[in-house]
Design a protein around this motif. Structure first.
Motif, short mmCIF file in Angstrom:
data_model
loop_
_atom_site.label_atom_id
_atom_site.label_comp_id
_atom_site.label_asym_id
_atom_site.label_seq_id
_atom_site.Cartn_x
_atom_site.Cartn_y
_atom_site.Cartn_z
N MET A 65 0.82 -1.21 0.00
CA MET A 65 0.00 0.00 0.00
C MET A 65 0.86 1.26 0.00
SD MET A 65 -3.03 -1.07 2.60
CE MET A 65 -4.58 -0.78 1.77
N GLU A 69 -0.51 5.50 -5.73
CA GLU A 69 -1.96 5.34 -5.85
C GLU A 69 -2.63 5.51 -4.48
OE1 GLU A 69 -5.24 1.85 -6.82
OE2 GLU A 69 -3.16 1.55 -7.41
N TYR A 70 -2.07 4.89 -3.46
CA TYR A 70 -2.65 4.95 -2.13
C TYR A 70 -2.30 6.24 -1.39
CZ TYR A 70 -3.87 0.02 -2.59
OH TYR A 70 -4.40 -1.17 -3.00
N SER A 76 -7.33 9.44 -0.20
CA SER A 76 -6.81 8.10 -0.48
C SER A 76 -6.00 7.56 0.70
CB SER A 76 -5.99 8.07 -1.78
OG SER A 76 -4.81 8.86 -1.66
N SER A 79 -8.46 6.42 3.27
CA SER A 79 -9.05 5.14 2.85
C SER A 79 -8.14 3.98 3.22
CB SER A 79 -9.31 5.13 1.35
OG SER A 79 -10.32 6.06 1.03
N VAL A 80 -6.82 4.18 3.10
CA VAL A 80 -5.86 3.15 3.52
C VAL A 80 -6.04 2.88 5.00
CG1 VAL A 80 -3.40 2.70 3.94
CG2 VAL A 80 -4.14 3.58 1.72
#
Length: 94
Positions: A65, A69-70, A76, A79-80
């Protein structure tokens, strides 16, 4: 131009993001979908943010992760953390 909906993450998380944002004025709302680069957060600051997040929320972010992108936007990243079981202030996931 419409303002983004208020983020539903804890104040601790917001403060972490703010400390790293070189381009955000004090009191200016954080757009959850603005890229970290546009907020003035560079790669070294992202590493510092990761360490602070892991220590504050007592989680270990899996290597899979730790990607652009993360770690692209405040949303974002949050969200992780939600996927790792971190909850918003009211006790419910954001």
């Amino acid at each position: 131009m419409t303002r983004p909906a208020a983020a539903s993450w804890p104040a601790e998380f917001e403060e972490m993001i703010r400390r790293q944002c070189r381009l955000l004025e004090p009191g200016e709302p954080i757009d959850p979908d603005t890229s970290l680069a546009l907020l003035g957060i560079d790669s070294v600051q992202i590493l510092m943010l990761i360490v602070e997040i892991e220590e504050t929320f007592l989680v270990e972010i899996p290597e899979t992760m730790l990607t652009g992108e993360y770690f692209a936007t405040p949303r974002s990243i949050w969200s992780v953390l939600e996927s790792l079981g971190v909850e918003a202030e009211d006790g419910e996931a954001a």
